[in-house]
Scaffold this active site. Structure first.
Site, PDB file in Angstrom:
ATOM      1  N   HIS A   1       0.823  -1.208   0.000  1.00 12.52           N
ATOM      2  CA  HIS A   1       0.000   0.000   0.000  1.00 12.52           C
ATOM      3  C   HIS A   1       0.860   1.262   0.000  1.00 12.52           C
ATOM      4  O   HIS A   1       0.874   2.028   0.954  1.00 12.52           O
ATOM      5  CB  HIS A   1      -0.965  -0.014   1.188  1.00 12.52           C
ATOM      6  CG  HIS A   1      -2.104  -0.959   0.987  1.00 12.52           C
ATOM      7  ND1 HIS A   1      -2.893  -1.403   2.017  1.00 12.52           N
ATOM      8  CD2 HIS A   1      -2.587  -1.556  -0.131  1.00 12.52           C
ATOM      9  CE1 HIS A   1      -3.806  -2.235   1.545  1.00 12.52           C
ATOM     10  NE2 HIS A   1      -3.639  -2.334   0.234  1.00 12.52           N
TER      11      HIS A   1
ATOM     12  N   GLU B   1      -5.109  -8.602   3.233  1.00  9.87           N
ATOM     13  CA  GLU B   1      -4.481  -9.550   4.149  1.00  9.87           C
ATOM     14  C   GLU B   1      -5.516 -10.306   4.974  1.00  9.87           C
ATOM     15  O   GLU B   1      -5.414 -11.519   5.160  1.00  9.87           O
ATOM     16  CB  GLU B   1      -3.499  -8.843   5.082  1.00  9.87           C
ATOM     17  CG  GLU B   1      -2.764  -9.827   5.985  1.00  9.87           C
ATOM     18  CD  GLU B   1      -1.927  -9.162   7.060  1.00  9.87           C
ATOM     19  OE1 GLU B   1      -1.853  -9.707   8.181  1.00  9.87           O
ATOM     20  OE2 GLU B   1      -1.349  -8.097   6.784  1.00  9.87           O
TER      21      GLU B   1
ATOM     22  N   SER C   1       5.424   0.419   4.447  1.00  9.43           N
ATOM     23  CA  SER C   1       5.516   0.308   2.986  1.00  9.43           C
ATOM     24  C   SER C   1       6.005   1.602   2.346  1.00  9.43           C
ATOM     25  O   SER C   1       5.915   1.772   1.132  1.00  9.43           O
ATOM     26  CB  SER C   1       4.150  -0.086   2.406  1.00  9.43           C
ATOM     27  OG  SER C   1       3.135   0.809   2.845  1.00  9.43           O
TER      28      SER C   1
END
Length: 408
Positions: free
Chosen positions: A83, A178, A377
């Site tokens: 992301h 997830e 991320s």
């Protein structure tokens, strides 16, 4: 820990020097105090741990290596690799295509794929159903599977406790990639149900204690339980696992709450607790823990405001924002360009899913004290650009090169 070959344009000379120096002085990671960067009129307190985690670096290395090793081949990503908008944009610019969006909606039909195509499984993992669909087409995902090892650890732990006849309670966001993947793997082995937060956990517990009518469960938790889930039977023995990017303290609180419910209902003691409740504390992700602990420690420092850098749809980043918001004004941005001028900043409200324009965000006094961190991320290069942009507003600021030398 393994070192990954991540593209140099994601690295930052300043952040790399800081992280290297902190690691040398604190090999056992016992010091969670922030790093102090004194630029003169601007003072930045950088969280001890932030940025790319093990799972993200692993995914990026596999993705870019796959592109380099397969010229001329069609390469697809099942959905966003991670992301972060820059990383996903970079992959798209190299000819990779997305099969689905982050909500699992199809962009390119599976029927358009051929056995010669490559499909990368993102760091979040995927469902057993999608994996089987790809395999049936003739696409074998094992070589191009970038699922985070710590996500797989949750799946493996779920399987272990399922074999001991526990049902699985998953703390996560039901629509997150997830959680959808973890739910699929858990539900293959045991009755499973997803809870979004403590509020839903409290309501779920009322079906355990009998305070709520069993029939209401299927409406209240629609879309969050496995096929054939029997509310009158399947919460007699439970274990709690989580989406690894959730607040670790929230997951622990949910597990503790359900444990207490089981203790009170069944009159359990420490000796026989395992008859009804599985110990799953070892499924909490180290990076999530470290980043959140670092933010909590950083928040002990007095400052004017906090900046959190990361993708707006990043769950782990939003939780760092959530922690900061409890203490001081917080600006959630995905790159340095969101700092429009010394007077204006465009930042994201993850509660309302809107970008907001705030004026006069920099105080009139100096030194301006800023707390800063980023999601797991987020490339370190983006954090450096944010620091560079902020310090450039003050002519008397020390140059970044000087700060790099300080940590060499």
């Amino acid at each position: 820990m393994k070192q990954f070959d991540v593209p140099v344009f994601y690295r930052s000379p300043l952040i790399s020097a800081i992280k290297r120096k902190r690691k040398e002085k604190d090999k056992l990671k016992k010091d969670f105090s922030p790093t102090f960067l004194d630029f003169g009129p601007v003072q930045i307190y950088l969280a001890r741990h932030f940025g790319f985690c093990y799972g993200v670096e692993n995914a990026i290395e596999i993705a870019f290596r796959t592109i380099d090793e397969n010229p001329g081949k069609r390469i697809f990503l099942l959905s966003e690799m991670i992301h972060n908008p820059q990383v996903n944009k970079d992959l798209l610019s190299r000819g990779v295509h997305f099969l689905q969006d982050t909500h699992g909606r199809q962009i390119i039909a599976f029927e358009d794929l051929t056995p010669q195509d490559i499909v990368l499984i993102p760091a979040f993992g995927t469902t057993l159903e999608i994996e089987q669909k790809l395999n049936s087409i003739g696409i074998h995902t094992e070589k191009y599977n970038t699922t985070c090892p710590f996500v797989e650890k949750v799946w493996n732990r779920s399987e272990v406790i399922a074999k001991k006849a526990y049902s699985i309670v998953i703390h996560g966001k039901p629509t997150h990639e997830e959680t959808r993947a973890t739910f699929s793997h858990a539900a293959f082995n045991a009755p499973s149900v997803v809870v979004k937060n403590m509020a839903q956990t409290i309501e779920l517990s009322k079906y355990i204690t009998g305070e709520k009518s069993p029939g209401d469960f299927y409406t209240e938790f629609k879309g969050q339980y496995s096929e054939g889930f029997d509310i009158t039977r399947d919460l007699d023995r439970v274990g709690v696992v989580n989406q690894t990017t959730m607040l670790a303290s929230d997951t622990q609180a949910i597990a503790d709450y359900l444990k207490q419910v089981m203790i009170e209902k069944y009159g359990l003691t420490k000796e026989n607790l395992a008859e009804r409740f599985a110990d799953t504390r070892d499924t909490l992700c180290y990076a999530t823990n470290d980043n959140q602990t670092s933010v909590s420690e950083m928040l002990e420092t007095s400052a004017d405001f906090a900046i959190v850098v990361g993708g707006y749809n990043s769950s782990n980043t939003s939780h760092l924002v959530e922690l900061c918001e409890e203490k001081l004004p917080t600006y959630f941005i995905n790159n340095a360009e969101k700092i429009l001028s010394p007077d204006e900043i465009l930042h994201y409200n993850f509660h309302t899913k809107q970008e907001l324009l705030t004026r006069d965000f920099l105080p009139a006094h100096t030194p301006v004290k800023i707390l800063m961190t980023s999601g797991a991320s987020c490339p370190d290069a983006l954090v450096e650009r944010v620091i560079e942009k902020l310090t450039a507003f003050f002519k008397e600021s020390s140059p970044l090169d000087t700060m790099v030398e300080h940590f060499l």
